[in-house]
Motif scaffolding. Structure first.
Motif, mmCIF file in Angstrom:
data_model
loop_
_atom_site.group_PDB
_atom_site.id
_atom_site.type_symbol
_atom_site.label_atom_id
_atom_site.label_comp_id
_atom_site.label_asym_id
_atom_site.label_seq_id
_atom_site.Cartn_x
_atom_site.Cartn_y
_atom_site.Cartn_z
ATOM 1 N N PRO A 59 0.832 -1.203 0.000
ATOM 2 C CA PRO A 59 0.000 0.000 0.000
ATOM 3 C C PRO A 59 0.867 1.253 0.000
ATOM 4 C CG PRO A 59 -0.050 -1.057 2.140
ATOM 5 C CD PRO A 59 0.694 -1.979 1.229
ATOM 6 N N LEU A 60 0.501 2.204 -0.881
ATOM 7 C CA LEU A 60 1.255 3.447 -0.939
ATOM 8 C C LEU A 60 0.654 4.490 -0.010
ATOM 9 C CD1 LEU A 60 1.950 3.659 -4.760
ATOM 10 C CD2 LEU A 60 3.470 2.873 -2.962
ATOM 11 N N ILE A 61 -0.607 4.337 0.314
ATOM 12 C CA ILE A 61 -1.211 5.239 1.296
ATOM 13 C C ILE A 61 -1.826 4.388 2.403
ATOM 14 C CG2 ILE A 61 -1.722 7.134 -0.300
ATOM 15 C CD1 ILE A 61 -4.642 6.063 -0.300
ATOM 16 N N GLY A 62 -1.988 5.016 3.552
ATOM 17 C CA GLY A 62 -2.641 4.314 4.647
ATOM 18 C C GLY A 62 -4.020 4.889 4.875
ATOM 19 N N PRO A 63 -4.854 4.191 5.595
ATOM 20 C CA PRO A 63 -6.207 4.695 5.842
ATOM 21 C C PRO A 63 -6.193 5.883 6.799
ATOM 22 C CG PRO A 63 -5.831 2.664 7.044
ATOM 23 C CD PRO A 63 -4.611 2.885 6.201
ATOM 24 N N GLN A 64 -7.009 6.886 6.490
ATOM 25 C CA GLN A 64 -7.166 8.025 7.394
ATOM 26 C C GLN A 64 -8.366 7.760 8.278
ATOM 27 O OE1 GLN A 64 -7.405 11.473 4.957
ATOM 28 N NE2 GLN A 64 -5.200 11.837 5.023
ATOM 29 N N ILE A 65 -8.104 7.684 9.574
ATOM 30 C CA ILE A 65 -9.147 7.225 10.491
ATOM 31 C C ILE A 65 -9.251 8.219 11.635
ATOM 32 C CG2 ILE A 65 -9.823 5.297 11.986
ATOM 33 C CD1 ILE A 65 -8.196 3.496 10.185
ATOM 34 N N SER A 66 -10.447 8.412 12.134
ATOM 35 C CA SER A 66 -10.624 9.360 13.232
ATOM 36 C C SER A 66 -9.958 8.818 14.505
ATOM 37 C CB SER A 66 -12.108 9.600 13.469
ATOM 38 O OG SER A 66 -12.691 8.409 13.901
ATOM 39 N N VAL A 67 -9.588 9.743 15.371
ATOM 40 C CA VAL A 67 -8.838 9.371 16.575
ATOM 41 C C VAL A 67 -9.597 8.341 17.401
ATOM 42 C CG1 VAL A 67 -7.888 10.253 18.716
ATOM 43 C CG2 VAL A 67 -7.710 11.611 16.636
ATOM 44 N N LYS A 68 -10.909 8.552 17.466
ATOM 45 C CA LYS A 68 -11.759 7.635 18.220
ATOM 46 C C LYS A 68 -11.585 6.206 17.699
ATOM 47 C CE LYS A 68 -16.083 8.181 17.467
ATOM 48 N NZ LYS A 68 -17.334 8.891 17.243
ATOM 49 N N THR A 69 -11.620 6.081 16.389
ATOM 50 C CA THR A 69 -11.522 4.752 15.783
ATOM 51 C C THR A 69 -10.114 4.194 15.911
ATOM 52 O OG1 THR A 69 -13.096 5.632 14.210
ATOM 53 C CG2 THR A 69 -12.253 3.459 13.764
ATOM 54 N N ILE A 70 -9.125 5.095 15.834
ATOM 55 C CA ILE A 70 -7.748 4.619 15.994
ATOM 56 C C ILE A 70 -7.586 4.001 17.377
ATOM 57 C CG2 ILE A 70 -5.327 5.308 16.170
ATOM 58 C CD1 ILE A 70 -5.800 7.384 14.090
ATOM 59 N N ARG A 71 -8.191 4.658 18.364
ATOM 60 C CA ARG A 71 -8.110 4.128 19.726
ATOM 61 C C ARG A 71 -8.756 2.737 19.792
ATOM 62 N NH1 ARG A 71 -8.411 6.890 25.231
ATOM 63 N NH2 ARG A 71 -7.695 8.703 24.109
ATOM 64 N N TRP A 72 -9.889 2.633 19.075
ATOM 65 C CA TRP A 72 -10.587 1.338 19.046
ATOM 66 C C TRP A 72 -9.713 0.287 18.368
ATOM 67 C CZ3 TRP A 72 -12.254 -1.787 15.047
ATOM 68 C CH2 TRP A 72 -13.167 -2.781 15.391
ATOM 69 N N ILE A 73 -9.053 0.687 17.271
ATOM 70 C CA ILE A 73 -8.175 -0.252 16.559
ATOM 71 C C ILE A 73 -7.033 -0.677 17.483
ATOM 72 C CG2 ILE A 73 -6.422 -0.368 14.731
ATOM 73 C CD1 ILE A 73 -8.289 1.183 12.965
ATOM 74 N N SER A 74 -6.492 0.317 18.215
ATOM 75 C CA SER A 74 -5.396 0.015 19.123
ATOM 76 C C SER A 74 -5.816 -1.026 20.151
ATOM 77 C CB SER A 74 -4.965 1.317 19.807
ATOM 78 O OG SER A 74 -4.324 1.048 21.018
ATOM 79 N N GLU A 75 -7.049 -0.901 20.612
ATOM 80 C CA GLU A 75 -7.514 -1.855 21.616
ATOM 81 C C GLU A 75 -7.818 -3.219 21.021
ATOM 82 O OE1 GLU A 75 -10.825 -0.572 24.053
ATOM 83 O OE2 GLU A 75 -9.686 1.233 24.585
ATOM 84 N N LYS A 76 -8.511 -3.215 19.884
ATOM 85 C CA LYS A 76 -9.009 -4.478 19.346
ATOM 86 C C LYS A 76 -7.986 -5.186 18.461
ATOM 87 C CE LYS A 76 -13.161 -4.126 21.044
ATOM 88 N NZ LYS A 76 -13.779 -5.101 21.942
ATOM 89 N N TRP A 77 -7.308 -4.430 17.597
ATOM 90 C CA TRP A 77 -6.427 -5.067 16.629
ATOM 91 C C TRP A 77 -4.965 -4.992 17.054
ATOM 92 C CZ3 TRP A 77 -8.646 -2.811 11.373
ATOM 93 C CH2 TRP A 77 -9.983 -3.220 11.248
ATOM 94 N N GLY A 78 -4.677 -4.179 18.006
ATOM 95 C CA GLY A 78 -3.296 -4.107 18.490
ATOM 96 C C GLY A 78 -2.519 -2.953 17.878
#
Lengths: 85, 978
Positions: A59-78
């Motif tokens: 991937p040349l770009i990464g997904p742009q995600i809201s902070v709230k969701t990033i926090r959720w990703i950090s918790e759930k996906w690591g």
């Protein structure tokens, strides 16, 4: 899972269908048409899968995600390596 | 069906990859066996007869008489059917297929139908008369009864106030409201009325016993101005009759006006509904009785009654007579009822008996008629003993056809066998694809574009998969795909019932006939939806996303407020993407569904590239099929000078583009790297392929490697400029080869065949070569130069229609405005060519029309060259439609269903319930039906234009065999339409 395992297994899956399927078709008037359909199905499905797979390989770009969701990703996906939370 | 057994057509010739091999055959049939043979062939349905008497009008053919007889029989059966329907007798329609009756049976059938028809007509006539009588009697009965009550009422009415008797003026005004007049009914001489003085009046008499014995005819002449004069006896008469209820008001008014109020009308509705004997409609009627005086009025009244179609009945004057008459009428009615019942019973019995057979008879008659129609196409031998027919039939089925002929001959007891004789012909045979219920839908999609040329590759077998697949690329969503799959499955599982139900709705039939297409489209949509990771615009995380969080605890500390929480931040791919773990193994990573702000740029790039690759793959596949076509037709010329340059052209530009796309996917990462020996700093320097393609055409010089601010435009692999030059040169060289090589070789061959022109060959060849070479600069400069000249001055010599002007025009018209430049270069060569050609050996006396060949070739070349570009772009519709579908379903989710989740408790449950319905119906209506329709149409276009233009001629005409099944089906459909 690595790159190779899905690449080989999915390709092998469609290869088996595309190459083996035509032999399993019972003899009859419609044999040719069923064989054509099986081969074409395997080709189309594999082609579409590999296109999407290759596009995500580097991937040349990464997904742009809201902070709230990033926090959720950090918790759930690591977290990524080297990131501490 | 037959004891001779039918050999199934060999599996090597399924008749779907290419149309069946056909042959023209001549049939010699003994005239006595002709009927039986044609009947057998009709059952078989594999033979298309040709009209051998096209100049003979339909009325002068041999079997016109028989056809007429069949028409007559059909008419009788129709009459019978109508009568059966009128009586609501259920018609037995087992759908069985009776054998064709022998010609001698036709007489029996005719006799049966004649008898039935006559019997039915007689019964109907009798019934009509009886009913008429019955109606008349009923009406009379009512008249007698009602008049009786009139008179009785009149008798029991009280006395009227005496002053009314003399108030003539008032009476004149109020004589219509019959109520007030009836108030006077009981007086011995109650009143007189007159519009003018000295006129006749009529009066009502009353008996002492308060019962009207009769209305005595009295003649009264009275002077109104002499009130003392006693009322004189007047002549008073009446008529009674029956009239339709709705006519009554008009009748009453006219009566009043014409008779100037000198009549008196009394009416009463008949409660029973009377059936009209002829039309069978129910009519409401009213009994009326008119009192008047004098013969003049009588004629007037009668005329009016006639005009209003009122029926007058004799009504006796005395109650005694009326009573007697009434009794008489009652007994007659009873008698009539019995007779009528018996007649109806008889009619019913006849119809029930006929209803069991009428459909079968109709089938038989239609078969006979179609046989005679076919026999009319035959030629009659000079000896009158033998009929000659010409027909197209599939070579594979010749054995079965011969069997049928043999059977037909034997059954007719003819001693001489029928002969089927294959003929050589240069005519194009019809195209016949054997289909079954599954392949028919796809074959129809292909045939809608154009019937395949005889024996060329049929795109339908490939369309069976590629069509649903391309549809699904545009429609990809697991949820919507499932809805579509279930709809298709429903139609397939309920096939028998739905076919039996014979639903006539056109829209339903469209869907029903395409049930297998719908099923496959649904199935593929589920697959592509799975790859797109879309189910009603939501994703599922089945294998675990490959993306991780890249932000530490202090980052989250900084973004704690509500607004900060909503701000989007990118998970940088260098850190966030789990490269050793590899991408999401099957389909799109679910993380992209969360990336609301840049999801589209990622998806668009993916879908565009996928569309281009899929499109070029399909076009290359089409080109390969054209190779098979050329090989099949053993056209070496086409392979060498059409297929190879076309393949080179496609390969050098478009396959190269695909390879570039794949290379970009494989080698260009987000991190710094070394790519093909160049130092690659990062994703901002990944090459831009689209601009690269344009630069390739323009042969623009660029830097090598990834340096400078526009590093994404540079050459990115060693030797790129060289390769691209070669590719472009090859592609451009292919164009004149495609354009001239084949026509030139054909012309040369033609010359050689004619065994002359050897001497001319060398210079002509040279000229052609020069012409070909001249084309290249001409292509480049002709249009700019012409434009420049046109712009320079609007000088008078604009158009001069020269000798070749017409030809140029025609070429232009053929181009249909593709591109002016191309038109120029296309119509130049034929002009030159024609000139040199004409100089070579006189004008077109040979079979090879060089102009036609050139025009045809030019059109094809241009179509291919421009087509490759425009068709590749056209495949981007896969991306566009898929984007539109995904966005629409996303909007539907967020704008409709998501609102339901904002509520709690019972209200939340209710709102979820309600909104689900809105969401679901909008999903089905807009996304599945409308979006599905649009994706269907785009898939259709991609197949018709982009795919089939590479190999499909479509100049054939369909095989239309003589088949009872088809004829009966058509008749039945026509019947249902009516």
């Amino acid at each position: 899972m690595g790159v190779i395992i899905p690449l080989v297994s999915v390709s092998a899956f469609w290869l088996v269908i595309g190459l083996g399927g035509p032999f399993l078709v019972p003899k009859g008037v419609n044999r040719g048409i069923v064989q054509t359909m099986i081969v074409l199905t395997a080709v189309c499905c594999w082609l579409f899968w590999i296109l999407v797979y290759l596009h995500q390989l580097n991937p040349l770009i990464g997904p742009q995600i809201s902070v709230k969701t990033i926090r959720w990703i950090s918790e759930k996906w690591g977290d990524a390596k080297g990131v501490k939370n | 069906m037959d004891q001779y057994g039918t050999a199934p057509s060999p599996a090597e010739h399924p008749g779907i990859f290419r149309s069946e091999e056909m042959c023209l055959a001549q049939l010699y049939i003994q005239s006595e066996a002709a009927y039986g043979c044609v009947a057998e062939l009709g059952e078989l349905g594999l033979v298309q007869f040709r009209d051998l008497n096209p100049d003979i009008s339909a009325f002068q053919r041999k079997y016109v008489k028989e056809v007429r007889r069949c028409d007559e029989m059909e008419r009788k059966l129709r009459f019978l059917e109508r009568e059966i329907k009128k009586d609501q007798v259920p018609m037995l329609d087992t759908g069985e297929n009776p054998d064709v009756p022998q010609p001698r049976e036709m007489i029996d059938l005719e006799a049966t139908f004649e008898k039935l028809e006559n019997e039915l007509r007689e019964v109907n006539q009798n019934e009509e008369t009886l009913k008429k009588n019955f109606n008349e009697l009923t009406e009379l009965k009512h008249i007698l009864r009602k008049t009786q009550t009139f008179f009785e009422e009149a008798g029991t009415e009280g006395m009227a106030p005496p002053e009314t008797a003399h108030d003539a003026e008032t009476l004149e005004l109020t004589s219509v409201p019959t109520g007030s007049m009836f108030a006077n009914f009981g007086l011995p001489i109650v009143f007189c009325c007159a519009s003018t003085p000295n006129v006749n009046c009529f009066c009502f008499l009353q008996h002492e016993e308060l019962q009207v014995e009769a209305l005595l005819p009295l003649e009264v002449t009275r002077d109104l101005h002499a009130p003392d004069t006693p009322a004189l006896i007047m002549q008073l008469r009446f008529v009674a009759g029956v009239i339709q209820r709705e006519r009554l008001p008009a009748f009453e008014r006219l009566l009043w006006r014409v008779c100037r109020g000198n009549v008196f009308l009394r009416q009463s509705d008949i409660d029973d509904v009377i059936q009209d004997a002829v039309t069978g409609e129910s009519v409401n009627k009213t009994v009326f009785i008119i009192f008047f005086q004098g013969d003049q009025l009588k004629t007037k009244v009668k005329k009016i009654c006639e005009g209003f179609r009122a029926t007058l009945y004799p009504c006796p004057d005395t109650p005694q007579e009326r009573r007697e008459m009434s009794i008489g009428v009652m007994t007659r009615i009873e008698d009539l009822k019995t007779v009528l019942g018996q007649t109806q019973d008889h009619r019913h019995r006849v119809l029930v008996a006929a209803s069991k057979n009428v459909r079968m008879w109709l089938t038989k008659v239609r078969k006979i008629k179609s046989i005679y129609h076919t026999l009319n196409l035959f030629n009659i031998d000079v000896t009158q003993k033998c009929l000659i027919a010409e027909c197209w039939c599939p070579v594979n089925e010749l054995e079965r056809i011969k069997m049928s002929l043999k059977r037909g001959t034997e059954d007719s007891g003819s001693q001489v066998p029928s002969i089927l004789h294959r003929m050589e012909t240069s005519e194009n045979p019809p195209t016949y694809h054997k289909t079954n219920k599954f392949t028919r839908g796809f074959q129809e999609i292909v045939d809608a574009y154009g019937m395949a040329t005889y024996r060329e590759i049929n795109p339908a077998p490939y369309t069976m998969i590629t069509f649903p697949f391309l549809f699904a690329v545009m429609f990809g969503d697991m949820g919507h795909g499932t809805v579509m799959l279930l709809a298709g499955l429903f139609f397939i599982l309920k096939e028998k019932q739905l076919e039996a139900a014979r639903i006539r709705d056109e829209i339903f039939n469209t869907f029903f006939n395409g049930r297998y297409v719908i099923f496959l489209m649904g199935a593929f949509s589920i697959y592509t939806g799975f790859i797109y990771n879309d189910i009603f615009s939501k994703s599922i995380n089945l294998f675990g996303s490959s993306w991780r969080n890249t932000y530490g605890a202090d980052f989250f500390q900084e973004h704690l407020t509500y607004e900060e929480q909503e701000k989007p931040f990118m998970l940088v791919p260098e850190k966030g993407f789990d490269s050793p773990g590899g991408p999401y193994p099957f389909g799109l990573d679910p993380v992209w569904n969360l990336a609301e702000s840049n999801k589209l740029s990622f998806l668009n790039s993916m879908k565009m590239k996928a569309s281009v690759i899929l499109g070029i793959t399909q076009m290359a596949f089409g080109l390969m099929l054209s190779l098979y076509n050329h090989r099949y037709f053993k056209s070496d010329l086409d392979i060498k000078w059409m297929f190879i340059p076309q393949a080179l052209f496609l390969g050098c530009i478009f396959v190269y583009l695909c390879l570039q796309i794949i290379a970009k996917w494989l080698f260009f990462t987000a991190e710094a790297n070394t790519v093909f020996g160049y130092d690659y700093p990062g994703s901002n320097c990944a090459p831009s392929l689209l601009i690269g393609l344009i630069n390739m055409f323009m042969q623009k010089s660029r830097d090598k490697g990834f340096e400078g601010p526009t590093c994404y435009l540079n050459f990115w692999y060693p030797g790129q400029s060289f390769f691209e030059f070669i590719f472009l040169a090859v592609a451009i060289c292919c164009v004149p080869v495609m354009l001239f090589a084949k026509p030139y070789l054909m012309w040369k061959e033609d010359q050689l065949r004619r065994g002359r022109g050897h001497a001319h060959l060398a210079p002509v060849e040279l000229i052609l070569l020069v012409v070909a070479l001249v084309q290249v600069p001409l292509m480049l400069f002709a249009k700019p130069y012409l434009l420049w000249r046109r712009q320079k001055g609007y000088q008078p010599q604009i158009d001069q229609p020269g000798t070749s002007g017409g030809f140029q025009q025609s070429v232009r018209a053929d181009m249909n405005g593709e591109d002016v430049e191309v038109v120029q270069h296309a119509d130049e060569p034929p002009k030159e060519n024609g000139a040199s050609h004409g100089g070579g050996h006189g004008h077109g006396d040979g079979p090879l029309d060089m102009g036609d060949v050139m025009v045809y070739q030019a059109i094809h070349t241009i179509e291919f060259v421009l087509g490759c570009v425009s068709h590749t772009a056209s495949y981007l519709r896969l991306w566009a439609l898929s984007l539109a579908h995904a966005q629409l379903s996303d909007v539907l989710w967020t704008m409709v269903f998501r609102h339901a989740f904002g509520f709690d408790g019972y209200l939340g449950a209710f709102i979820t319930y309600a909104l689900f319905f809105v969401f679901f119906f909008l999903s089905v209506g807009i996304l599945v039906l409308m979006e599905g329709l649009s994706a269907f149409l785009h898939a259709l276009r991609l197949h018709w234009v982009e795919f089939q233009s590479k190999f499909y001629g479509g100049h054939g005409y369909p095989f239309a065999p003589f088949s009872f099944e088809k004829i009966l089906q058509e008749e039945r459909e026509a019947e249902e339409q009516a």
